[in-house]
Write an enzyme that holds these catalytic residues in place. Structure first.
Site, PDB file in Angstrom:
ATOM      1  N   TYR A  30     -69.701   0.129  84.748  1.00 17.27           N
ATOM      2  CA  TYR A  30     -69.683   0.417  83.312  1.00 17.27           C
ATOM      3  C   TYR A  30     -70.962  -0.110  82.676  1.00 17.27           C
ATOM      4  O   TYR A  30     -71.324  -1.268  82.891  1.00 17.27           O
ATOM      5  CB  TYR A  30     -68.468  -0.269  82.672  1.00 17.27           C
ATOM      6  CG  TYR A  30     -68.419  -0.140  81.166  1.00 17.27           C
ATOM      7  CD1 TYR A  30     -67.662   0.853  80.562  1.00 17.27           C
ATOM      8  CD2 TYR A  30     -69.143  -1.006  80.341  1.00 17.27           C
ATOM      9  CE1 TYR A  30     -67.621   0.989  79.183  1.00 17.27           C
ATOM     10  CE2 TYR A  30     -69.113  -0.881  78.961  1.00 17.27           C
ATOM     11  CZ  TYR A  30     -68.348   0.116  78.388  1.00 17.27           C
ATOM     12  OH  TYR A  30     -68.314   0.254  77.024  1.00 17.27           O
TER      13      TYR A  30
ATOM     14  N   GLU B 252     -72.356   5.267  76.031  1.00 20.61           N
ATOM     15  CA  GLU B 252     -71.552   4.620  77.073  1.00 20.61           C
ATOM     16  C   GLU B 252     -71.505   5.467  78.334  1.00 20.61           C
ATOM     17  O   GLU B 252     -71.340   6.686  78.255  1.00 20.61           O
ATOM     18  CB  GLU B 252     -70.133   4.405  76.536  1.00 20.61           C
ATOM     19  CG  GLU B 252     -69.204   3.675  77.486  1.00 20.61           C
ATOM     20  CD  GLU B 252     -67.760   3.689  76.984  1.00 20.61           C
ATOM     21  OE1 GLU B 252     -67.334   2.685  76.385  1.00 20.61           O
ATOM     22  OE2 GLU B 252     -67.065   4.699  77.184  1.00 20.61           O
TER      23      GLU B 252
END
Ligand code: GDP
Ligand code: MN
Length: 384
Positions: free
Chosen positions: A111, A196
């Site tokens: 991530y 993101e």
């Protein structure tokens, strides 16, 4: 009436990936389809290699777990997956578009994100080795956070620390370096408030962005006409209001609020709630006392079918009598079937004249805030 929502320009995954491509972020090969035919056609034409991933293009997350991401290894399976996903109601959103992508043999899922830390008023680089699941479910201790000073921009130190947090060295770490550089540029140059990548997957000795979430700061939306067709979740009436440049928001309750200025509007909502009322629409007239604008705003309010309307105006720049005039004119234009009780409180500049105009038109006008709010709450209760 509808739930409150925050207006932001959220890009769908495929739109986010178009931005990624422009900045050199490595992506799986893929394309968009809107029908099962189109989906099958993409793989038959070799535009998307098999096996592939078929992904619903909705703004909500958790598609993987929710059956909105499927794998297919033949054209027939692609068609079946497309048919199953298109038209799904995913967390309240209808699926109208699919992204088809080659299915890569992936290693670990990571991530990374660049976000805006509003409390520190700085960009924030986040990295976690626990990618592929919703970040909200990852313990805080597993997420590395670093604020980034916008003037030097993202530094080598910050990139190395992120690589360490992700457990990357050598070639994958160099791949991360370039991706973080792109992330930073996207954040700056596209006026994003969030960029993101979840998951950022290890593929061979490089990294590939399997997902993309990009939110453009809505105050900067005017600088990005290329995203103009992006839908957000305005209601139909909110959309009309936006075109007319009227600040109009629909909520859950049944009382309409017309006030001027954000502060007074919010305070009015609070008072109504405190008295047991449920505000359903609010309309901020701002500094307007243009009777035409007031009329338009009021007619829009009528279309939301409130059980009662509370008008709370403070006349500073705005003149109470012109607002009142606009309202009385507007009331005549509201069809009989859409009429509602109106309680008014207008204070300030030309208050007397305004109050008289309203009273003459049969509108309850009470100078005390709590009393007038209570009257609006009672009137709504009487009707629902
Ligand atoms: P989200 O759940 O809505 O965030 O959707 P994602 O785009 O993150 O996809 C969910 C999961 O599907 C990912 O975490 C991966 O495990 C898997 N996935 C997506 N694309 C690929 C791919 O190209 N190859 C493989 N093997 N898995 C994928
Ligand atoms: Mn994801």
């Amino acid at each position: 009436m509808r739930a409150p929502r925050i207006v932001m320009v959220k890009l769908a995954e495929w739109q986010g990936k178009k931005v990624f491509a422009k900045y050199g972020v490595p992506l799986p090969r893929g394309d968009v389809a809107r029908t099962p035919d189109e989906a099958e056609g993409l793989v038959r034409a070799g535009k998307v290699p098999l096996p592939c991933v078929v992904k619903a293009q909705v703004l909500a997350g958790g598609r993987g777990k929710g059956g909105a991401v499927r794998f297919a290894s033949t054209p027939a399976e692609v068609r079946a997956a497309a048919r199953a996903i298109l038209g799904l109601d995913f967390k309240g959103e209808r699926v109208k578009e699919l992204l088809l992508e080659e299915k890569l043999p992936i290693g670990r899922e990571l991530y990374v994100a660049m976000a805006l830390d509003r409390s520190q008023r700085l960009p924030l680089l986040m990295a976690s080795a626990q990618g592929g699941v919703e970040i909200e479910s990852v313990p805080d201790s597993q997420i590395d956070r670093q604020t980034v000073d916008p003037f030097p921009g993202l530094t080598g130190y910050e990139k190395r620390r992120a690589a360490a947090a992700l457990g990357l060295t050598a070639a994958p770490a160099r791949s991360l370096d370039r991706i973080l550089e792109s992330l930073w540029r996207i954040f700056q140059e596209e006026d994003a408030e969030l960029v993101e990548i979840n998951p950022l997957a290890i593929v061979g000795d490089g990294l590939v962005a399997l997902d993309a979430k990009v939110i453009i700061e809505d105050d900067a939306a005017f600088r990005h006409p290329e995203f103009a067709e992006v839908r957000d979740d305005r209601t139909e009436l909110e959309e009309i209001a936006r075109e007319k440049e009227i600040a109009f928001v629909q909520l859950d309750g049944n009382i309409g609020v017309i006030a001027n200025g954000a502060g007074l509007t919010m305070a009015t909502l609070d008072v109504l709630k405190e008295l047991g009322g449920a505000p359903g629409v609010f309309l901020d007239l701002g500094g307007t006392d243009d009777p035409k604008k007031v009329t338009e705003a009021f007619l829009l309010m009528a279309r939301a079918k409130p059980a009662s309307v509370f008008l709370n105006i403070f006349g500073g720049v705005t003149r109470c009598d012109t607002v009142a005039k606009g309202l009385v004119e507007a009331m005549r234009d509201v069809p009989e079937s859409e009429r509602f009780p109106l309680v008014a409180r207008i204070r300030g500049n030309n208050e007397k004249e305004g109050t008289e105009i309203l009273r003459a038109a049969g509108v309850t006008s009470v100078p005390d805030l709590r009393e007038s709010a209570q009257a609006a709450v009672d009137a709504a209760r009487g009707r629902s």
